[in-house]
Design a protein around this motif. Structure first.
Motif, PDB file in Angstrom:
ATOM      1  N   TYR A 219     -11.773  19.200  -5.390  1.00 19.99           N
ATOM      2  CA  TYR A 219     -12.780  19.884  -7.321  1.00 19.99           C
ATOM      3  C   TYR A 219     -12.548  21.780  -6.827  1.00 19.99           C
ATOM      4  O   TYR A 219     -12.142  22.021  -8.406  1.00 19.99           O
ATOM      5  N   ASN A 220     -12.286  21.490  -5.719  1.00 21.41           N
ATOM      6  CA  ASN A 220     -12.251  23.179  -5.560  1.00 21.41           C
ATOM      7  C   ASN A 220     -10.265  23.862  -6.403  1.00 21.41           C
ATOM      8  O   ASN A 220     -10.290  24.380  -7.015  1.00 21.41           O
ATOM      9  N   ILE A 221      -9.764  22.864  -6.310  1.00 16.61           N
ATOM     10  CA  ILE A 221      -8.130  23.372  -6.374  1.00 16.61           C
ATOM     11  C   ILE A 221      -8.054  22.597  -8.108  1.00 16.61           C
ATOM     12  O   ILE A 221      -7.503  23.391  -8.913  1.00 16.61           O
ATOM     13  N   VAL A 222      -9.608  21.674  -8.751  1.00 13.06           N
ATOM     14  CA  VAL A 222      -9.362  21.871  -9.767  1.00 13.06           C
ATOM     15  C   VAL A 222      -9.747  23.417 -10.629  1.00 13.06           C
ATOM     16  O   VAL A 222      -9.449  23.933 -11.587  1.00 13.06           O
ATOM     17  N   VAL A 223     -11.134  24.039  -9.949  1.00 19.88           N
ATOM     18  CA  VAL A 223     -11.656  24.788 -10.438  1.00 19.88           C
ATOM     19  C   VAL A 223     -10.977  26.202 -10.394  1.00 19.88           C
ATOM     20  O   VAL A 223     -10.335  26.989 -11.454  1.00 19.88           O
ATOM     21  N   GLN A 230      -4.286  26.790 -16.200  1.00 22.12           N
ATOM     22  CA  GLN A 230      -3.213  25.457 -16.377  1.00 22.12           C
ATOM     23  C   GLN A 230      -3.984  23.722 -17.148  1.00 22.12           C
ATOM     24  O   GLN A 230      -3.393  23.404 -16.875  1.00 22.12           O
ATOM     25  N   GLY A 231      -4.915  24.705 -17.343  1.00 22.41           N
ATOM     26  CA  GLY A 231      -5.722  23.069 -17.835  1.00 22.41           C
ATOM     27  C   GLY A 231      -7.349  23.108 -18.088  1.00 22.41           C
ATOM     28  O   GLY A 231      -8.164  24.357 -17.801  1.00 22.41           O
ATOM     29  N   ILE A 232      -7.794  22.246 -18.325  1.00 27.50           N
ATOM     30  CA  ILE A 232      -9.228  21.816 -18.428  1.00 27.50           C
ATOM     31  C   ILE A 232     -10.074  21.333 -17.910  1.00 27.50           C
ATOM     32  O   ILE A 232      -9.634  19.685 -17.912  1.00 27.50           O
ATOM     33  N   ALA A 233     -11.381  21.835 -16.855  1.00 30.67           N
ATOM     34  CA  ALA A 233     -11.942  21.137 -16.136  1.00 30.67           C
ATOM     35  C   ALA A 233     -13.196  20.854 -16.563  1.00 30.67           C
ATOM     36  O   ALA A 233     -13.064  21.750 -17.545  1.00 30.67           O
ATOM     37  N   MET A 234     -13.150  19.740 -15.435  1.00 32.61           N
ATOM     38  CA  MET A 234     -14.527  19.161 -16.255  1.00 32.61           C
ATOM     39  C   MET A 234     -15.952  20.280 -15.081  1.00 32.61           C
ATOM     40  O   MET A 234     -16.148  20.225 -13.954  1.00 32.61           O
ATOM     41  N   GLY A 235     -16.128  21.080 -15.999  1.00 33.18           N
ATOM     42  CA  GLY A 235     -17.498  21.705 -14.635  1.00 33.18           C
ATOM     43  C   GLY A 235     -18.736  21.472 -14.720  1.00 33.18           C
ATOM     44  O   GLY A 235     -19.687  21.244 -15.150  1.00 33.18           O
ATOM     45  N   ARG A 236     -18.700  21.325 -13.137  1.00 34.11           N
ATOM     46  CA  ARG A 236     -20.107  20.817 -12.864  1.00 34.11           C
ATOM     47  C   ARG A 236     -20.766  21.805 -12.666  1.00 34.11           C
ATOM     48  O   ARG A 236     -20.294  23.331 -11.619  1.00 34.11           O
ATOM     49  N   GLN A 237     -21.872  21.792 -13.381  1.00 25.76           N
ATOM     50  CA  GLN A 237     -22.825  23.597 -13.263  1.00 25.76           C
ATOM     51  C   GLN A 237     -22.846  24.040 -12.443  1.00 25.76           C
ATOM     52  O   GLN A 237     -22.837  25.518 -11.893  1.00 25.76           O
ATOM     53  N   GLY A 247     -16.664  35.683 -16.359  1.00 23.11           N
ATOM     54  CA  GLY A 247     -16.328  35.472 -17.491  1.00 23.11           C
ATOM     55  C   GLY A 247     -15.372  34.414 -17.112  1.00 23.11           C
ATOM     56  O   GLY A 247     -13.741  34.440 -17.734  1.00 23.11           O
ATOM     57  N   ALA A 248     -14.672  34.088 -15.651  1.00 25.32           N
ATOM     58  CA  ALA A 248     -13.516  33.647 -15.413  1.00 25.32           C
ATOM     59  C   ALA A 248     -12.884  32.589 -15.742  1.00 25.32           C
ATOM     60  O   ALA A 248     -11.869  31.747 -16.365  1.00 25.32           O
ATOM     61  N   LEU A 249     -14.574  31.416 -16.189  1.00 23.31           N
ATOM     62  CA  LEU A 249     -14.417  30.114 -16.974  1.00 23.31           C
ATOM     63  C   LEU A 249     -15.271  30.021 -18.221  1.00 23.31           C
ATOM     64  O   LEU A 249     -16.097  31.019 -18.405  1.00 23.31           O
ATOM     65  N   VAL A 250     -14.937  29.073 -19.318  1.00 27.06           N
ATOM     66  CA  VAL A 250     -15.670  29.858 -20.579  1.00 27.06           C
ATOM     67  C   VAL A 250     -15.820  28.370 -21.059  1.00 27.06           C
ATOM     68  O   VAL A 250     -14.898  27.663 -20.268  1.00 27.06           O
TER      69      VAL A 250
END
Length: 290
Positions: A219-223, A230-237, A247-250
């Motif tokens: 998941y580190n790599i996913v973030v 590179q795409g859409i990740a499932m964000g774990r709050q 603001g790096a992720l929205v």
């Protein structure tokens, strides 16, 4: 009459005693190596249990109420007696102890490691060894002393209790969202129990079958891939909170945050835990509750 019916939570008592002694939430939090909000939460829990106000809160100071003063005088000697008996019993257990913890690298990096100094300060004789791996460590077989796992529970031959829930929201970089998220791809981490995208899409009635997916090791790599556009990740709050604040992720889609039984679980063997494991479990549940 059973004794436990009249005993409040021990952490709430410890928090109250420290605040009453210092007449300061800040100093009590420093002493117990937790946040000020955690101390305040525990004091409120005790006040609810007793159905009594224990402190008078002023702008720059606090005082004990008459009920709080009386309660403090009664419980302080009892707590000191417990501490003294514990010191005597543990006097021969002050040698260094190693506690091996199996967990995902992402949880270690993004959540646990920044908080671990609090445990080290409270238990300087327990050396924590983090053993990150995508594969599930054999807890019952003694490969690790305990494990922290992400999922829905249900692992065989171990005792698992959820200590912290998780909120899921698909996220991407602002630049990626500006280009359009209709074509994905969905970024996924290898998992023993793949469920995040399935549960989220079912709950929100979103068809994701046409989205291509990219499977990444951790998941580190996913973030980082999501931050890099590179795409859409499932964000774990709990793990991406800092990235959202920066603001790096929205949020990628116009859907509400999703919660269910998914969360972080403390996994121990089917036998009584060691003193070190029990100490870590207690600390972990305290800071997760903060």
């Amino acid at each position: 009459m059973e004794l436990h019916q009249d005993l409040p939570p021990l952490m709430a008592l410890r928090a109250f005693e420290a605040v009453a002694r210092h007449l300061s939430f800040i100093k009590a939090a420093d002493e117990l190596s937790v946040t000020q909000s955690a101390i305040s939460h525990q004091v409120q829990k005790l006040e609810q249990f007793l159905n009594q106000r224990l402190f008078i809160r002023r702008t720059r100071a606090i005082d004990l109420t008459p009920a709080g003063e009386t309660y403090y005088r009664r419980i302080q000697p009892a707590l000191e007696s417990i501490a003294s008996a514990t010191r005597e019993l543990r006097s021969d257990e002050q040698q260094e102890t190693t506690l091996r913890i199996g967990l995902l690298a992402s949880f270690a990096t993004l959540w646990l490691a920044p908080r671990l100094a609090g445990f080290n300060a409270r238990h300087p004789h327990i050396h924590v060894e983090l053993l990150p791996s995508v594969q599930l460590a054999d807890v019952n077989g003694g490969e690790v002393d305990l494990a922290i796992r992400y999922g829905k529970g249900g692992w065989p031959k171990v005792v698992a209790r959820r200590f912290m829930g998780e909120t899921l929201t698909p996220v991407c970089s602002p630049a990626f969202k500006a280009q359009g998220v209709e074509n994905g791809p969905l970024l996924m981490a290898k998992s023993y129990q793949p469920f995040e995208w399935i549960d989220w899409s079912t709950h929100n009635a979103v068809d994701i079958t046409h989205y291509p997916s990219v499977m990444l090791h951790d998941y580190n790599i996913v973030v980082e891939a999501a931050v890099g556009g590179q795409g859409i990740a499932m964000g774990r709050q709990h793990l991406i909170e800092r990235r959202l604040k920066e603001g790096a992720l929205v949020t990628a889609f116009d859907t509400p945050p999703f919660t269910n039984e998914i969360g972080y679980w403390l996994v121990t063997p089917n036998r009584p835990p060691s003193h070190a494991a029990e100490s870590f479990a207690q600390w972990l549940e305290e800071i997760a509750d903060a």
